[in-house]
Design a protein around this motif. Structure first.
Motif, PDB file in Angstrom:
ATOM      1  N   LEU A 101       0.784  -1.201  -0.120  1.00 21.19           N
ATOM      2  CA  LEU A 101      -0.080  -0.047  -0.018  1.00 21.19           C
ATOM      3  C   LEU A 101       0.932   1.266  -0.148  1.00 21.19           C
ATOM      4  O   LEU A 101       0.601   2.148  -0.600  1.00 21.19           O
ATOM      5  CB  LEU A 101      -0.895   0.018   1.234  1.00 21.19           C
ATOM      6  CG  LEU A 101      -2.193  -0.721   1.131  1.00 21.19           C
ATOM      7  CD1 LEU A 101      -2.895  -1.219   2.385  1.00 21.19           C
ATOM      8  CD2 LEU A 101      -3.188  -0.491  -0.057  1.00 21.19           C
ATOM      9  N   VAL A 102       1.943   1.205   0.636  1.00 17.11           N
ATOM     10  CA  VAL A 102       2.931   2.348   0.525  1.00 17.11           C
ATOM     11  C   VAL A 102       3.672   2.508  -0.916  1.00 17.11           C
ATOM     12  O   VAL A 102       3.521   3.663  -1.540  1.00 17.11           O
ATOM     13  CB  VAL A 102       4.143   2.156   1.568  1.00 17.11           C
ATOM     14  CG1 VAL A 102       5.194   3.300   1.328  1.00 17.11           C
ATOM     15  CG2 VAL A 102       3.496   2.199   2.916  1.00 17.11           C
ATOM     16  N   ALA A 159      -4.594   4.942   0.112  1.00 12.39           N
ATOM     17  CA  ALA A 159      -3.623   3.957   0.341  1.00 12.39           C
ATOM     18  C   ALA A 159      -2.807   4.131   1.556  1.00 12.39           C
ATOM     19  O   ALA A 159      -2.712   3.154   2.303  1.00 12.39           O
ATOM     20  CB  ALA A 159      -2.686   3.797  -0.849  1.00 12.39           C
ATOM     21  N   LEU A 160      -2.461   5.462   1.848  1.00  9.15           N
ATOM     22  CA  LEU A 160      -1.751   5.521   3.406  1.00  9.15           C
ATOM     23  C   LEU A 160      -2.700   5.681   4.221  1.00  9.15           C
ATOM     24  O   LEU A 160      -2.391   5.100   5.506  1.00  9.15           O
ATOM     25  CB  LEU A 160      -1.298   7.107   3.406  1.00  9.15           C
ATOM     26  CG  LEU A 160       0.152   7.222   2.408  1.00  9.15           C
ATOM     27  CD1 LEU A 160       0.598   8.578   2.532  1.00  9.15           C
ATOM     28  CD2 LEU A 160       1.153   6.255   3.049  1.00  9.15           C
ATOM     29  N   ILE A 189      -2.888  -9.178  -0.259  1.00  5.38           N
ATOM     30  CA  ILE A 189      -4.311  -9.518  -0.645  1.00  5.38           C
ATOM     31  C   ILE A 189      -5.365  -8.292  -1.189  1.00  5.38           C
ATOM     32  O   ILE A 189      -5.857  -8.300  -2.176  1.00  5.38           O
ATOM     33  CB  ILE A 189      -4.959 -10.133   0.513  1.00  5.38           C
ATOM     34  CG1 ILE A 189      -4.322 -11.610   0.730  1.00  5.38           C
ATOM     35  CG2 ILE A 189      -6.563 -10.493   0.445  1.00  5.38           C
ATOM     36  CD1 ILE A 189      -4.836 -12.343   1.978  1.00  5.38           C
ATOM     37  N   LEU A 190      -5.136  -7.383  -0.464  1.00  7.29           N
ATOM     38  CA  LEU A 190      -6.024  -5.957  -0.660  1.00  7.29           C
ATOM     39  C   LEU A 190      -5.598  -5.293  -2.159  1.00  7.29           C
ATOM     40  O   LEU A 190      -6.473  -5.075  -2.869  1.00  7.29           O
ATOM     41  CB  LEU A 190      -5.894  -4.825   0.321  1.00  7.29           C
ATOM     42  CG  LEU A 190      -6.654  -5.288   1.934  1.00  7.29           C
ATOM     43  CD1 LEU A 190      -6.345  -4.271   2.777  1.00  7.29           C
ATOM     44  CD2 LEU A 190      -8.295  -5.265   1.580  1.00  7.29           C
ATOM     45  N   MET A 234       2.749   5.582  -6.101  1.00  7.17           N
ATOM     46  CA  MET A 234       2.160   5.679  -7.419  1.00  7.17           C
ATOM     47  C   MET A 234       1.274   7.028  -7.499  1.00  7.17           C
ATOM     48  O   MET A 234       1.265   7.733  -8.405  1.00  7.17           O
ATOM     49  CB  MET A 234       1.513   4.592  -7.770  1.00  7.17           C
ATOM     50  CG  MET A 234       2.415   3.412  -7.956  1.00  7.17           C
ATOM     51  SD  MET A 234       1.649   1.925  -8.514  1.00  7.17           S
ATOM     52  CE  MET A 234      -0.067   2.174  -8.648  1.00  7.17           C
ATOM     53  N   GLY A 235       0.613   7.217  -6.453  1.00  2.74           N
ATOM     54  CA  GLY A 235      -0.520   8.379  -6.673  1.00  2.74           C
ATOM     55  C   GLY A 235       0.453   9.676  -6.386  1.00  2.74           C
ATOM     56  O   GLY A 235       0.178  10.703  -7.108  1.00  2.74           O
ATOM     57  N   VAL A 236       1.538   9.772  -5.567  1.00  2.00           N
ATOM     58  CA  VAL A 236       2.339  10.732  -5.589  1.00  2.00           C
ATOM     59  C   VAL A 236       3.133  11.172  -7.063  1.00  2.00           C
ATOM     60  O   VAL A 236       3.258  12.356  -7.456  1.00  2.00           O
ATOM     61  CB  VAL A 236       3.227  10.670  -4.482  1.00  2.00           C
ATOM     62  CG1 VAL A 236       4.546  11.819  -4.566  1.00  2.00           C
ATOM     63  CG2 VAL A 236       2.646  10.520  -2.888  1.00  2.00           C
TER      64      VAL A 236
END
Length: 86
Positions: A13-14, A50-51, A74-75, A19-21
């Motif tokens: 997730l980090v 995500a964070l 998994i998420l 990727m968003g940043v």
């Protein structure tokens, strides 16, 4: 710095938040493109969501790195599957 410390800092997730940043920064680099606002509209919720989800998973797993990695993998896999089949 040992491997367990690196594995606890860099999780799926980090990486997704990074990727968003990158999407947001890409929007700043190429300001003359059409529909540039979409970089911000998709990048900001991706990074923040995500964070936030990473924080929730880490608290639920009580900072156990293996459990965090399993749950986040998994998420992220489910999110990727949903994205590909939408």
């Amino acid at each position: 710095m040992d491997l367990s410390k690196i594995a606890s800092l860099i999780t799926p997730l980090v990486l997704m938040a990074m990727m968003g940043v990158i999407m947001i920064l890409y929007g700043f680099v190429d300001m003359k493109r059409d529909n540039n606002i979409l970089q911000f509209l998709f990048g900001i919720p991706l990074a923040a969501g995500a964070l936030g989800l990473h924080y929730v998973v880490r608290r639920a797993a009580r900072n156990n790195t293996l459990h965090v990695w399993i749950a986040e993998s998994i998420l992220v896999g489910l999110m990727w599957y949903g994205f590909l089949h939408s």
